[in-house]
Write a protein that holds these residues in place. Structure first.
Motif, PDB file in Angstrom:
ATOM      1  N   TRP A   1       0.843  -1.290  -0.053  1.00  0.00           N
ATOM      2  CA  TRP A   1       0.356  -0.186  -0.227  1.00  0.00           C
ATOM      3  C   TRP A   1       0.975   1.365   0.253  1.00  0.00           C
ATOM      4  O   TRP A   1       0.420   2.195  -0.279  1.00  0.00           O
TER       5      TRP A   1
ATOM      6  N   HIS B   1       1.702   1.280  -5.801  1.00  0.00           N
ATOM      7  CA  HIS B   1       1.520   0.670  -6.860  1.00  0.00           C
ATOM      8  C   HIS B   1       0.396  -0.273  -6.435  1.00  0.00           C
ATOM      9  O   HIS B   1       0.921  -0.480  -5.647  1.00  0.00           O
ATOM     10  N   PRO B   2       0.096  -0.134  -7.868  1.00  0.00           N
ATOM     11  CA  PRO B   2      -1.211  -1.581  -7.855  1.00  0.00           C
ATOM     12  C   PRO B   2      -1.008  -2.853  -8.195  1.00  0.00           C
ATOM     13  O   PRO B   2       0.328  -2.726  -8.524  1.00  0.00           O
TER      14      PRO B   2
ATOM     15  N   VAL C   1      -2.118  -6.892  -8.252  1.00  0.00           N
ATOM     16  CA  VAL C   1      -2.809  -8.125  -7.709  1.00  0.00           C
ATOM     17  C   VAL C   1      -3.076  -9.008  -7.846  1.00  0.00           C
ATOM     18  O   VAL C   1      -1.766  -9.614  -7.940  1.00  0.00           O
TER      19      VAL C   1
ATOM     20  N   ASP D   1      -7.712  -6.853  -5.785  1.00  0.00           N
ATOM     21  CA  ASP D   1      -6.398  -5.177  -7.044  1.00  0.00           C
ATOM     22  C   ASP D   1      -6.507  -4.189  -5.773  1.00  0.00           C
ATOM     23  O   ASP D   1      -7.420  -3.408  -5.272  1.00  0.00           O
ATOM     24  N   LEU D   2      -5.243  -4.889  -5.083  1.00  0.00           N
ATOM     25  CA  LEU D   2      -4.750  -3.633  -4.817  1.00  0.00           C
ATOM     26  C   LEU D   2      -4.563  -1.843  -5.332  1.00  0.00           C
ATOM     27  O   LEU D   2      -3.344  -2.055  -6.684  1.00  0.00           O
ATOM     28  N   HIS D   3      -5.425  -1.269  -4.828  1.00  0.00           N
ATOM     29  CA  HIS D   3      -4.811  -0.296  -5.524  1.00  0.00           C
ATOM     30  C   HIS D   3      -4.704   1.386  -5.096  1.00  0.00           C
ATOM     31  O   HIS D   3      -5.961   2.871  -4.622  1.00  0.00           O
ATOM     32  N   PRO D   4      -3.492   1.714  -4.118  1.00  0.00           N
ATOM     33  CA  PRO D   4      -3.635   2.640  -3.139  1.00  0.00           C
ATOM     34  C   PRO D   4      -3.656   4.472  -4.058  1.00  0.00           C
ATOM     35  O   PRO D   4      -4.012   5.071  -3.270  1.00  0.00           O
TER      36      PRO D   4
ATOM     37  N   HIS E   1      -6.039   5.196  -6.313  1.00  0.00           N
ATOM     38  CA  HIS E   1      -7.051   5.138  -5.787  1.00  0.00           C
ATOM     39  C   HIS E   1      -8.028   5.608  -4.544  1.00  0.00           C
ATOM     40  O   HIS E   1      -9.372   5.570  -4.231  1.00  0.00           O
TER      41      HIS E   1
ATOM     42  N   THR F   1      -8.326   2.148  -2.833  1.00  0.00           N
ATOM     43  CA  THR F   1      -9.121   1.318  -2.694  1.00  0.00           C
ATOM     44  C   THR F   1      -8.924  -0.276  -3.277  1.00  0.00           C
ATOM     45  O   THR F   1      -8.202  -0.409  -3.532  1.00  0.00           O
ATOM     46  N   ILE F   2     -10.065  -0.881  -3.114  1.00  0.00           N
ATOM     47  CA  ILE F   2      -9.038  -2.317  -2.732  1.00  0.00           C
ATOM     48  C   ILE F   2     -10.937  -2.991  -3.668  1.00  0.00           C
ATOM     49  O   ILE F   2     -11.519  -3.499  -3.119  1.00  0.00           O
TER      50      ILE F   2
ATOM     51  N   THR G   1     -16.675  -3.652  -4.680  1.00  0.00           N
ATOM     52  CA  THR G   1     -14.919  -2.893  -3.734  1.00  0.00           C
ATOM     53  C   THR G   1     -15.620  -2.255  -2.694  1.00  0.00           C
ATOM     54  O   THR G   1     -15.860  -1.492  -2.273  1.00  0.00           O
TER      55      THR G   1
END
Length: 328
Positions: A20, A24-25, A27, A39-42, A44, A46-47, A82
């Motif tokens: 996190w 960097h995102p 999967v 899908d970890l997307h710091p 955005h 969201t996970i 999400t």
């Protein structure tokens, strides 16, 4: 090499933190059936859990920070669950891995898996408050009146007349009549009144209570509160900013639209009741005459049953909105 948690299925929270904070995102596949990927997307914040599912969709409308959407797929039903992290990456990750465990280890359908996981992680998702049932039907009733007026006299004059909660005026203000709109979903015209001034005429302009009764319907005969909001906004044109301000002041939030799933329609024709000397309004002037130390009372709410009251007429442009006929 990443460190996994004790059950060897998921990353440790230490490694989740590393991913996190990297920004960097990434999967992360979760071994098992059905297919599950996180899908970890710091960036955005969201996970997202991507998984195959069997309908029905999970019901997440009443929860903050969590949403579900189906994904187009030719082979099977696929969905994305999400979670908006909002500073609690451990909670979001823990919730979604719990959903995956319910899917893969306990073979629960997605709707049940999400409900089970949320029950375990309830603190992360304080329920959306939204409007109370009384506030929902109250706003629906005011929008019915506003919609009628827009069709009758145009968006500009109609929106200008709608005072809502934005001033100390009554709900709708015209030069020759003021209106307090009261709406109920009950079988009788029983309406809640609030405060000492709600039923006090202003500037010697006659005041009427508009009584609207709603009943539950379906998509063919009725509309949800969200649909009413959308319709009135569309008809308001350039006057929409004032409509939006009034909606916000009444507690409406677009993000809560999924909370209002009930289809409403008018149970019967609305009625008007003139607030005159015979109307049972509890006002400061009346109460001060009979209650010692009346000023010590700081608040007041009471319910009026107008079912058997004789209705009155309204001037234009509202004459056609109400009826003098008996309810059937």
């Amino acid at each position: 090499m990443t460190e996994q948690s004790d059950d060897a299925r998921h990353l440790s929270m230490a490694n989740v933190d590393i991913i996190w904070t990297s920004g960097h995102p990434m999967v992360l596949p979760i071994a098992g059936t059905p297919l599950c990927k996180l899908d970890l997307h710091p960036v955005h914040g969201t996970i997202t859990l991507l998984t195959a599912f069997t309908p029905p969709e999970p019901d997440v409308a009443k929860w903050r920070n969590i949403s579900f959407s189906p994904v187009n797929s030719d082979d099977e039903n696929v969905g994305e669950l999400t979670v908006s992290v909002e500073g609690n990456v451990h909670g979001a990750y823990g919730l979604l891995t719990s959903v995956a465990d319910q899917l893969q280890l306990h073979q629960q359908p997605l709707a049940a898996a999400v409900a089970t996981a949320i029950a375990k992680h309830r603190d992360l998702f304080a329920g959306k408050a939204g409007l109370s049932a009384e506030q929902e039907v109250g706003l629906f009733g005011e929008l019915i009146v506003l919609d009628f007026l827009i069709e009758k006299i145009g968006a500009g004059p109609a929106v200008e007349a709608w005072q809502g909660p934005l001033s100390e005026e009554h709900d709708f203000v015209f030069s020759d009549v003021h209106l307090e709109v009261k709406t109920t979903s009950g079988e009788h015209r029983r309406h809640m009144m609030h405060g000492f001034t709600q039923l006090v005429p202003l500037r010697n302009v006659p005041l009427s209570v508009i009584s609207i009764q709603l009943t539950r319907s379906n998509h063919q005969g009725g509309a949800t509160l969200g649909q009413m909001v959308s319709s009135v906004r569309a008809k308001s044109g350039g006057h929409r900013p004032k409509v939006d301000a009034a909606l916000e002041a009444m507690g409406w939030e677009d993000a809560d639209v999924g909370l209002y799933n009930t289809y409403w329609m008018k149970r019967n024709h609305p009625r008007a009741f003139g607030v005159d000397d015979r109307f049972p309004a509890l006002t400061a002037a009346r109460l001060a005459e009979v209650i010692p130390n009346f000023k010590a009372i700081s608040d007041l709410s009471y319910r009026l049953d107008l079912t058997d009251f004789t209705p009155s007429a309204l001037p234009e442009p509202l004459a056609d909105f109400v009826t003098l006929e008996e309810d059937h």
